[in-house]
Design an enzyme around this catalytic site. Structure first.
Site, PDB file in Angstrom:
ATOM      1  N   HIS A 161       0.827  -1.211   0.000  1.00 50.97           N
ATOM      2  CA  HIS A 161       0.000   0.000   0.000  1.00 50.97           C
ATOM      3  C   HIS A 161       0.861   1.261   0.000  1.00 50.97           C
ATOM      4  O   HIS A 161       0.385   2.338  -0.361  1.00 50.97           O
ATOM      5  CB  HIS A 161      -0.933  -0.002   1.203  1.00 50.97           C
ATOM      6  CG  HIS A 161      -2.231   0.700   0.952  1.00 50.97           C
ATOM      7  ND1 HIS A 161      -2.302   1.998   0.501  1.00 50.97           N
ATOM      8  CD2 HIS A 161      -3.516   0.285   1.078  1.00 50.97           C
ATOM      9  CE1 HIS A 161      -3.573   2.358   0.374  1.00 50.97           C
ATOM     10  NE2 HIS A 161      -4.330   1.336   0.710  1.00 50.97           N
TER      11      HIS A 161
ATOM     12  N   ASP B 269      -8.355 -11.295 -17.312  1.00 49.61           N
ATOM     13  CA  ASP B 269      -8.114 -12.482 -18.142  1.00 49.61           C
ATOM     14  C   ASP B 269      -6.634 -12.549 -18.501  1.00 49.61           C
ATOM     15  O   ASP B 269      -6.125 -11.710 -19.242  1.00 49.61           O
ATOM     16  CB  ASP B 269      -8.978 -12.401 -19.407  1.00 49.61           C
ATOM     17  CG  ASP B 269      -8.801 -13.594 -20.312  1.00 49.61           C
ATOM     18  OD1 ASP B 269      -8.032 -14.515 -19.968  1.00 49.61           O
ATOM     19  OD2 ASP B 269      -9.415 -13.600 -21.394  1.00 49.61           O
TER      20      ASP B 269
END
Length: 451
Positions: free
Chosen positions: A154, A396
């Site tokens: 983060h 994908d």
């Protein structure tokens, strides 16, 4: 869950990249500076044995334009809690594992503590300059399905930055060119620059909210150590609209006719339900943490593809009795007030406030994790982070879209997410962690309010 680890690799950029220290903005260095997990499950067709090699190859190539992820965090020379990003091409961590389970054994993929075996772990006892900033674990299941679990630092970037990287990595794996190059210069948020003026401790500025609104209660620390429970709530489109209608019924002309959003409505309902489940007394103060993406709220907006932290944390405040007794629109309105604070002036003033601090350690969740009582999460507070606008689905890598995407293990009391349903039908998913003694009551109050 039985998982066997088969190998661990360091993946480095395929080509030489710029080396040197990259200044981080103050917002990169505050809040969560550890890692955030996400998980993707797939049913690839054909032979899955080549997936690992394919992913390692494309990861090596995507780390060329996203080279900061292959670096390491470094404390600055001064002992002031400030960090820099050493771009040194040390690489990211890639783990291969196998499980005797099938994807069907995981049911509806509801989050559980067992997911820790599918998620790459980070040893936070090591010095910070030894932490990889990105970790991947590829787990193959007996059915041929796979899980790609990720840990993203983060301190390097927020949710939009992480999803930008993941989507571009998938695009490259499919053999397609990058769609949006990352914008890496954080000086647009004045990274590495001195404060414009000497900070006055009495000035308005960023303050970490304290959990201990009820410090006078001796039982507080004991209560916080009680066992937590994980659940995923499902809300249909019709239920969402029912709640929005209820919240908007209390709107007046001051809102210019703008109805409450899904986030403001659902989060307000969650806040009220948590107060009921925790059985707060009427005058119990409670906070709700909100994360707001400031990319388009600044003037001028941040450059397209900005790679860093630009999601700013704000806090909605309330008293349990008011939240529970007043109409839903009251709670939603408190949340809207907090969100609307985030504009160009707010962002720059908060960064300026942090620049003027001698030490940033007290603003970092790393230290909260190690403390007894300094973290934000937990009774009487709640934190609801929205992923509604993020492109979390349709990732994908070349063998089809995921069958499920969700957070990894989020095990802090009061920590929750708001996700769009995977079918695009307007439904929502709400992974949430609460103390076990409160979870069933929370679900009861939550669903009673929308039935």
């Amino acid at each position: 869950m039985s998982v066997t680890f088969k190998g661990c690799y360091t993946v480095k950029p395929m080509e030489p990249t710029w080396c040197g220290r990259l200044a981080l903005s103050e917002w990169d260095q505050t809040g969560i500076i550890t890692h955030v997990p996400t998980m993707y499950f797939y049913r690839p067709s054909g032979d899955s044995s080549t997936i690992a090699a394919t992913l390692r190859d494309s990861l090596s190539r995507i780390l060329v334009p996203f080279y900061p992820l292959a670096g390491r965090l470094q404390w600055t020379d001064e002992n002031n809690g400030r960090l820099e990003l050493e771009c040194n091409a040390m690489g990211v961590k890639f783990i291969e594992a196998e499980s005797s389970l099938t994807l069907d054994d995981l049911g509806d993929f509801s989050p559980c503590s067992e997911y820790q075996h599918l998620t790459p772990s980070v040893d936070y006892t090591l010095p910070i300059h030894e932490w990889p900033l990105f970790l991947v674990q590829l787990t193959r299941f007996a059915c041929g399905g796979v899980c790609i679990s990720l840990q993203f630092s983060h301190a390097v970037g927020d949710g939009p930055s992480a999803l930008h990287f993941i989507s571009e990595w998938a695009r490259l794996t499919r053999g397609e060119p990058l769609q949006t190059m990352p914008f890496l210069d954080r000086k647009v948020l004045h990274a590495g620059e001195p404060p414009l003026m000497k900070a006055n401790q009495g000035d308005r500025g960023f303050k970490l909210p304290s959990l201990l609104l009820d410090k006078k209660e001796e039982k507080h620390r004991t209560e916080k150590k009680k066992k937590n429970s994980l659940a995923t709530l499902k809300v249909s489109k019709s239920q969402v609209e029912k709640l929005r209608k209820e919240a908007n019924a209390s709107l007046d002309g001051s809102n210019n006719g703008r109805g409450y959003t899904r986030y403001e409505t659902i989060t307000g309902h969650m806040w009220r339900s948590a107060c009921k489940a925790r059985r707060h007394i009427h005058d119990q103060p409670t906070l709700l943490g909100v994360s707001v993406d400031a990319r388009r709220r600044m003037q001028p907006p941040l450059p397209k593809g900005y790679f860093g932290n630009a999601s700013f944390d704000v806090v909605a405040t309330g008293v349990a009795g008011d939240l529970v007794s007043k109409p839903l629109g009251y709670a939603s309105g408190r949340i809207r007030e907090a969100i609307e604070k985030v504009n160009d002036e707010y962002v720059r003033s908060e960064i300026e406030f942090l620049k003027g601090q001698r030490d940033l350690k007290k603003f970092q969740d790393l230290h909260a994790i190690r403390s007894e009582d300094g973290d934000f999460f937990g009774d009487p507070n709640l934190c609801v982070v929205s992923w509604l606008a993020l492109p979390i689905y349709g990732v994908d890598f070349g063998w089809g879209k995921e069958v499920f995407m969700g957070p990894g293990t989020h095990d802090s009391d009061g920590d929750s997410l708001l996700l769009p349903g995977p079918d695009g039908d307007g439904s929502l998913l709400i992974p949430i962690c609460l103390q076990e003694i409160h979870m069933e009551a929370f679900k009861k109050h939550f669903y009673e309010g929308i039935m």
